[in-house]
Design an enzyme around this catalytic site. Structure first.
Site, PDB file in Angstrom:
ATOM      1  N   GLY A 144       0.803  -1.218   0.000  1.00 30.80           N
ATOM      2  CA  GLY A 144       0.000   0.000   0.000  1.00 30.80           C
ATOM      3  C   GLY A 144       0.833   1.265   0.000  1.00 30.80           C
ATOM      4  O   GLY A 144       0.454   2.275  -0.597  1.00 30.80           O
ATOM      5  N   ASP A 161      -7.099  -0.378   6.368  1.00 28.36           N
ATOM      6  CA  ASP A 161      -7.573  -1.562   7.095  1.00 28.36           C
ATOM      7  C   ASP A 161      -6.397  -2.532   7.174  1.00 28.36           C
ATOM      8  O   ASP A 161      -6.380  -3.591   6.529  1.00 28.36           O
ATOM      9  CB  ASP A 161      -8.749  -2.182   6.330  1.00 28.36           C
ATOM     10  N   SER A 162      -5.398  -2.119   7.937  1.00 28.36           N
ATOM     11  CA  SER A 162      -4.122  -2.860   7.901  1.00 28.36           C
ATOM     12  C   SER A 162      -3.976  -3.738   9.139  1.00 28.36           C
ATOM     13  O   SER A 162      -4.765  -3.653  10.083  1.00 28.36           O
ATOM     14  CB  SER A 162      -2.960  -1.857   7.886  1.00 28.36           C
TER      15      SER A 162
HETATM   16  N1  SAM Z   1      -9.224  -5.769  10.753  1.00 28.32           N
HETATM   17  C1  SAM Z   1      -7.856  -6.144  10.973  1.00 28.32           C
HETATM   18  C2  SAM Z   1      -7.235  -5.384  12.106  1.00 28.32           C
HETATM   19  O1  SAM Z   1      -7.858  -4.436  12.562  1.00 28.32           O
HETATM   20  O2  SAM Z   1      -6.131  -5.792  12.514  1.00 28.32           O
HETATM   21  C3  SAM Z   1      -7.070  -6.054   9.695  1.00 28.32           C
HETATM   22  C4  SAM Z   1      -7.708  -6.949   8.669  1.00 28.32           C
HETATM   23  S1  SAM Z   1      -6.906  -7.281   7.215  1.00 28.32           S
HETATM   24  C5  SAM Z   1      -6.716  -9.002   7.360  1.00 28.32           C
HETATM   25  C6  SAM Z   1      -5.274  -6.632   7.387  1.00 28.32           C
HETATM   26  C7  SAM Z   1      -4.618  -6.737   6.023  1.00 28.32           C
HETATM   27  O3  SAM Z   1      -3.550  -5.801   5.860  1.00 28.32           O
HETATM   28  C8  SAM Z   1      -3.994  -8.120   5.755  1.00 28.32           C
HETATM   29  O4  SAM Z   1      -4.699  -8.722   4.695  1.00 28.32           O
HETATM   30  C9  SAM Z   1      -2.529  -7.812   5.379  1.00 28.32           C
HETATM   31  O5  SAM Z   1      -2.039  -8.669   4.388  1.00 28.32           O
HETATM   32  C10 SAM Z   1      -2.670  -6.377   4.891  1.00 28.32           C
HETATM   33  N2  SAM Z   1      -1.431  -5.601   4.870  1.00 28.32           N
HETATM   34  C11 SAM Z   1      -0.440  -5.572   5.802  1.00 28.32           C
HETATM   35  N3  SAM Z   1       0.558  -4.739   5.393  1.00 28.32           N
HETATM   36  C12 SAM Z   1       0.193  -4.234   4.179  1.00 28.32           C
HETATM   37  C13 SAM Z   1       0.804  -3.320   3.250  1.00 28.32           C
HETATM   38  N4  SAM Z   1       2.001  -2.759   3.509  1.00 28.32           N
HETATM   39  N5  SAM Z   1       0.141  -3.015   2.113  1.00 28.32           N
HETATM   40  C14 SAM Z   1      -1.078  -3.565   1.855  1.00 28.32           C
HETATM   41  N6  SAM Z   1      -1.702  -4.456   2.672  1.00 28.32           N
HETATM   42  C15 SAM Z   1      -1.069  -4.777   3.835  1.00 28.32           C
END
Ligand code: SAM
Length: 287
Positions: A144, A161-162
């Site tokens: 992202g 939403d990371s």
């Molecule tokens: N609702 C959750 C929380 O509050 O912890 C987060 C849900 S979602 C599963 C988090 C997502 O962020 C994951 O799918 C992960 O792969 C993604 N993610 C982590 N780092 C990222 C980055 N640098 N760029 C894009 N997506 C990322």
């Protein structure tokens, strides 16, 4: 009742001094992707639970409390959001809630780990609920932070939403990332962020608010309750290019909510406004 930490339980690894344990009634998936370890198991209370690197990401049982508040608060406060960006959100729950708004014409979702998307479709289908087939959704598999740095077309709402700021999620909590977000927002645009549980992770919110101070004319946070994000209410960061959205009246919010014809289980226009009323210990982190 088993012994947490023994077989049959997931003991969350997010905090050094505090852990929640969820009984694993049935493990459905356990695998390493290039970025993180994914596990999905069933729990009698929470339904299917997704963990990434041992940390609860979302559960079927309480995901609505998080996805509704991170999606509907900025979109209904904005009032005319047409183009929305989601960073992260691999399980599809955020995109599902965003695209329930017929007024949203296009949603870009930038997720770093295709593995999260693929297995969420298979093991957590209720979360995405078919949204990956919505023609308005553009799924981009990328970091992202890199996506934002190269992007030039603006968005009305950006939703981060990371995961927590460990591992791949760390870059999504940096001044540089927030700087690109403020550059990519339209004049009335709004950035909202997953900002952890302030009682357990005060530095996460303090750091984001420090960065927001120089970037957003209107900044702060609002609260939601998500039982599986243990340790107290969860903070959702708010950075807006004007204070118009924050000042929307209860009547206008109610009109917009009715017009959107949303059926919700947590969000209401009253909860929306009340969510910005902060306990003193949280407000102190914004100074
Ligand atoms: N609702 C959750 C929380 O509050 O912890 C987060 C849900 S979602 C599963 C988090 C997502 O962020 C994951 O799918 C992960 O792969 C993604 N993610 C982590 N780092 C990222 C980055 N640098 N760029 C894009 N997506 C990322």
């Amino acid at each position: 009742m088993g012994i947490p930490g023994a077989g049959g339980w997931t003991v969350e690894t997010l905090h050094d001094e505090y852990a929640q344990a969820l009984r694993e009634d049935r493990v459905l998936y356990d695998s390493e992707t290039d970025h993180q370890r994914l596990r999905v198991f069933e729990n009698a209370k929470f339904g299917r639970v997704l963990t990434l690197d041992g940390v609860v990401q979302t559960t079927e049982g309480d995901e609505f409390m998080y996805h509704e508040m991170l999606a509907h608060v900025p979109i209904l406060a904005h009032g005319a959001a047409r183009r929305v960006l989601i960073v992260g959100g691999g399980d599809g729950g955020m995109a599902r809630e965003v695209l329930r708004h017929e007024s949203v014409e296009h949603c870009t979702m930038v997720e770093i780990d295709a593995g999260v998307v693929d297995f969420s479709k298979e093991y957590l289908p209720a979360l995405s609920n078919g949204v990956f087939d919505d023609p308005r959704l553009d799924l981009v598999i990328a970091d992202g932070a890199a996506f934002m740095a190269e992007r030039h077309q603006p968005f009305d709402v950006i939703i981060v939403d990371s995961t927590d700021p460990i591992g791949p999620g760390e870059v999504l909590f940096t001044d540089s990332f927030y700087g690109h977000a403020s550059r990519l927002l339209t004049p009335d645009g709004i950035l909202v962020t997953q900002n952890g549980v302030p009682f357990m992770q005060p530095d996460e919110l303090r750091g984001t608010m420090r960065a927001f101070k120089t970037l957003f004319p209107d900044r702060g946070c609002y609260l939601t309750h998500v039982p599986s994000y243990a340790g107290g209410p969860m903070a959702l960061g708010w950075g807006a290019m004007s204070d118009k959205a924050r000042k929307v009246s209860a009547e206008v919010l109610a009109e917009r909510f009715a017009a959107a014809r949303l059926t919700t289980r947590y969000y209401t226009p009253e909860v929306h406004r009340a969510a910005f009323a902060l306990p003193a210990y949280v407000a102190a982190l914004l100074e």
